[in-house]
Enzyme design. Structure first.
Site, PDB file in Angstrom:
ATOM      1  N   HIS A  58       0.871  -1.178   0.000  1.00  0.00           N
ATOM      2  CA  HIS A  58       0.000   0.000   0.000  1.00  0.00           C
ATOM      3  C   HIS A  58       0.913   1.235   0.000  1.00  0.00           C
ATOM      4  O   HIS A  58       2.030   1.185   0.508  1.00  0.00           O
ATOM      5  CB  HIS A  58      -0.833  -0.055   1.290  1.00  0.00           C
ATOM      6  CG  HIS A  58      -1.910   0.985   1.402  1.00  0.00           C
ATOM      7  ND1 HIS A  58      -1.647   2.296   1.693  1.00  0.00           N
ATOM      8  CD2 HIS A  58      -3.261   0.883   1.282  1.00  0.00           C
ATOM      9  CE1 HIS A  58      -2.794   2.962   1.758  1.00  0.00           C
ATOM     10  NE2 HIS A  58      -3.794   2.132   1.500  1.00  0.00           N
ATOM     11  N   ASP A 116       2.978  -4.930   7.625  1.00  0.00           N
ATOM     12  CA  ASP A 116       1.714  -4.204   7.491  1.00  0.00           C
ATOM     13  C   ASP A 116       0.583  -5.211   7.677  1.00  0.00           C
ATOM     14  O   ASP A 116       0.301  -6.003   6.784  1.00  0.00           O
ATOM     15  CB  ASP A 116       1.651  -3.545   6.108  1.00  0.00           C
ATOM     16  CG  ASP A 116       0.280  -2.928   5.812  1.00  0.00           C
ATOM     17  OD1 ASP A 116      -0.622  -3.009   6.686  1.00  0.00           O
ATOM     18  OD2 ASP A 116       0.114  -2.378   4.716  1.00  0.00           O
ATOM     19  N   GLN A 119      -4.694  -5.574   6.609  1.00  0.00           N
ATOM     20  CA  GLN A 119      -5.675  -6.461   5.981  1.00  0.00           C
ATOM     21  C   GLN A 119      -5.619  -7.867   6.572  1.00  0.00           C
ATOM     22  O   GLN A 119      -6.386  -8.735   6.158  1.00  0.00           O
ATOM     23  CB  GLN A 119      -5.427  -6.534   4.470  1.00  0.00           C
ATOM     24  CG  GLN A 119      -5.569  -5.214   3.754  1.00  0.00           C
ATOM     25  CD  GLN A 119      -6.990  -4.669   3.784  1.00  0.00           C
ATOM     26  OE1 GLN A 119      -7.941  -5.397   4.058  1.00  0.00           O
ATOM     27  NE2 GLN A 119      -7.132  -3.388   3.517  1.00  0.00           N
ATOM     28  N   LYS A 134     -10.505  -0.937  10.195  1.00  0.00           N
ATOM     29  CA  LYS A 134     -10.734  -2.100   9.335  1.00  0.00           C
ATOM     30  C   LYS A 134     -11.079  -3.341  10.169  1.00  0.00           C
ATOM     31  O   LYS A 134     -11.404  -4.394   9.618  1.00  0.00           O
ATOM     32  CB  LYS A 134      -9.498  -2.376   8.472  1.00  0.00           C
ATOM     33  CG  LYS A 134      -9.172  -1.255   7.486  1.00  0.00           C
ATOM     34  CD  LYS A 134      -8.039  -1.641   6.577  1.00  0.00           C
ATOM     35  CE  LYS A 134      -7.332  -0.462   5.932  1.00  0.00           C
ATOM     36  NZ  LYS A 134      -8.112   0.241   4.909  1.00  0.00           N
ATOM     37  N   CYS A 155      -4.775   2.439  -3.686  1.00  0.00           N
ATOM     38  CA  CYS A 155      -3.555   2.982  -3.063  1.00  0.00           C
ATOM     39  C   CYS A 155      -2.386   2.023  -3.258  1.00  0.00           C
ATOM     40  O   CYS A 155      -1.547   1.865  -2.374  1.00  0.00           O
ATOM     41  CB  CYS A 155      -3.761   3.281  -1.577  1.00  0.00           C
ATOM     42  SG  CYS A 155      -4.972   4.551  -1.277  1.00  0.00           S
TER      43      CYS A 155
END
Lengths: 153, 424
Positions: free
Chosen positions: B141, B218, B221, B244, B382
């Site tokens: 991202h 990261d 997600q 999220k 993104c």
């Protein structure tokens, strides 16, 4: 649901979206600018050939995008040929109003160019898509102003 | 008012502790799902952009504002003490959620982006110099690309990019070949936000650690879909965002191993992060407070804590099974739509189905399905370098959450068929 969508995606739009007119890079062009829509990543380059008297002799574009942005760019190249820079500016203002303001229908029978752009008026019902319809016009404005970059932001 | 009252609401699990995953009961916890869009029930397939909120989260936050609110770590008064307790117990909830070694390894930020910028800035100031290398992947991202580019422009570091194959698989051997004597950090996503690819993180970390290179992950997600254990993974830094994960906006989480956090300088200066201040010299608090200048997102931490309690009460394994079922059903169902191309078919995926259509640009797809009440993300997600690698300007993306159903996948598929009718 389908009425709004059919209003937006009229045959003319689909046709110009699939087979854009003036999708080329004319070597004699003396103005150009890059435009991009940061929201979707679409980008376009608009080329214009303007003579000494300030008359737009040719407009063309390259780039890929959604049906709305490609059709709008294609229609723009058709209606601007033979206009002066000042006339182009006025037309952009009228077109922008048509895309954003309720009641600004265009629909002026004396304004043949605005009448042709009327097929894009359906974006009024789709506020997130107004930037798609105006990207090529913003880019043309940047080209006329001598700046290379335009965004819809 | 008592602390116990505040905690009871924050921890209310929504009566979903039964073993079987009852999606109807989950849906009943999400007030927004009763909304209609253009006369159709909302079909929310954009959870990867931001998840909807269960009433347990909404109520925990309003309950805090109504009954237990003051600034934290200040003042001797009762409300401040109770609010500080609720806030710090949120830190413990997050630590347990990630299986961190200690709550002191949990730093609260404004969002995941701020966590990346924090690490890029602080890590660079003590560990990176001209010619040093940071390895990221093609699937990052922008939030895990641009902060490193800012460091590159400032210090002259080099970014190395791990390639993927055409299906969106992370290429482990090519990754390992990028690790060299100047590599100072690996910063990779756990799950691709655009493709859903699950990166083989355990091997990524093992191969970096074999060369004494720390790894930043990261996890934005990943945490909503996969049970994450930072100690089992041996991740050095792990980032995720609250919104999220069915929590509020305005709250990000930055996990770092204690032994690494202690050597990092402050990110921003201000109140909360200092031990003492004179005009001549200021001393800083130990982590995590060293990295939390100013009044923190107090009620957002309470909301995030309620979201974690909610997700854990549902059971993360049950959530993963539910969402994987939806994803594989969607992949099969959407493949039947004429002219539709699935983008990203990696071996291991989580909860995301990205696609293009021959006849229509993703933006046009998004507009048309919206009129059937279907919320899709369309665009570059993104992740523009990833789009360039895949040779597409944009995709349409359906992402699934705990509240989605197979019926909703069918609504999406029918709406996509109408796209084909209009454009075909």
């Amino acid at each position: 649901m389908l009425d709004d969508l059919r209003e937006l995606y009229q045959e003319v739009i689909l046709d110009h979206g699939r087979n854009p007119r003036n999708h080329r890079n004319p070597p004699e062009a003396n103005r150009h600018a890059h435009g991009h829509n940061p929201m979707c990543g679409d980008s376009v380059v608009v080329y214009a050939t303007v003579d000494d008297a300030g008359v737009i002799r040719d407009v063309a574009f390259e780039g890929k995008g959604c049906a709305i942005s490609v059709a709008s760019a294609s229609l723009m190249t058709e209606v601007l040929k033979g206009k002066t820079e000042a006339e182009a500016k006025v037309l952009f203002g009228q077109f922008h109003d048509m895309c954003t303001k309720e009641g600004a229908q265009g629909g002026d029978p004396d304004n043949e160019e605005l009448e042709r752009l009327q097929v894009l008026a359906g974006v009024r019902e789709f506020p997130m898509r107004v930037k798609c319809a105006t990207l090529a016009w913003h880019t043309l404005s940047a080209a006329m102003a001598g700046t290379d970059d335009a965004t819809t932001e | 008012m008592s602390k116990a009252t505040a905690k009871r609401v924050a921890a209310a699990p929504g009566d979903n502790s039964a073993a079987a995953f009852d999606v109807a009961r989950v849906r009943a916890d999400f007030p927004i799902l009763t909304q209609e869009v253009f006369g159709h029930p909302l079909v929310y397939l954009d959870t990867a952009a931001s998840a909807q909120k269960p009433r347990q989260v909404i109520e925990a936050m309003s309950h805090a504002y109504e009954t237990c609110y003051a600034n934290v770590h200040r003042g001797v008064h009762r409300m401040s003490q109770l609010t500080t307790d609720a806030f710090e117990s949120g830190r413990e909830t997050v630590a347990r959620f990630l299986n961190a070694g200690s709550a002191d390894e949990i730093v609260f930020t404004r969002n995941a982006t701020e966590a990346f910028n924090l690490l890029a800035t602080c890590f660079a100031s003590v560990n990176l110099g001209h010619g040093d290398e940071v390895v990221i992947s093609t699937m990052e991202h922008h939030a895990n690309i641009v902060p490193w580019q800012l460091v590159r422009d400032r210090l002259g570091i080099v970014l190395r990019i791990v390639p993927i194959d055409d299906d969106g698989n992370f290429l482990l051997d090519e990754y390992e070949a990028l690790l060299g004597p100047r590599t100072k950090l690996v910063a990779v996503t756990h799950v691709s936000n655009a493709l859903g690819t699950v990166v083989p993180l355990k091997q990524v970390i093992e191969r970096a650690h074999a060369r004494n290179i720390p790894v930043l992950v990261d996890g934005c997600q990943a945490v909503p879909h996969i049970k994450v254990d930072v100690q089992a993974l041996d991740a050095d830094f792990y980032v995720f965002t609250g919104h999220k994960l069915y929590g509020p906006t305005g709250i990000g989480v930055f996990y770092g191993k204690s032994e690494l956090l202690k050597d990092l300088p402050p990110y921003q200066g201000g109140g909360e992060m200092i031990a003492s201040v004179t005009f001549e010299k200021t001393t800083f608090k130990d982590p995590p407070h060293r990295f939390e200048a100013g009044t923190p997102p107090i009620v957002e931490v309470i909301g995030l804590s309620a979201a974690i309690d909610y997700v854990q009460a549902l059971g993360q394994d049950a959530i993963a099974a539910h969402e994987n079922g939806l994803r594989t059903y969607a992949e099969t169902r959407l493949a039947q739509v004429p002219g539709l191309n699935l983008i990203g078919t990696a071996r291991e995926k989580a909860s995301i189905v990205s696609f293009t259509m021959d006849s229509a640009h993703p933006h046009d797809i998004g507009t048309i399905v919206d009129r059937s009440g279907v919320a899709l993300r369309t665009g570059h997600h993104c992740a523009q370098p990833l789009m360039q690698r895949l040779g597409v300007a944009a995709t349409a993306r359906a992402s699934f959450g705990i509240y989605n159903t197979r019926d909703e996948v069918d609504v999406l598929a029918r709406a996509l068929e109408s796209v084909h009718e209009i454009f075909g």
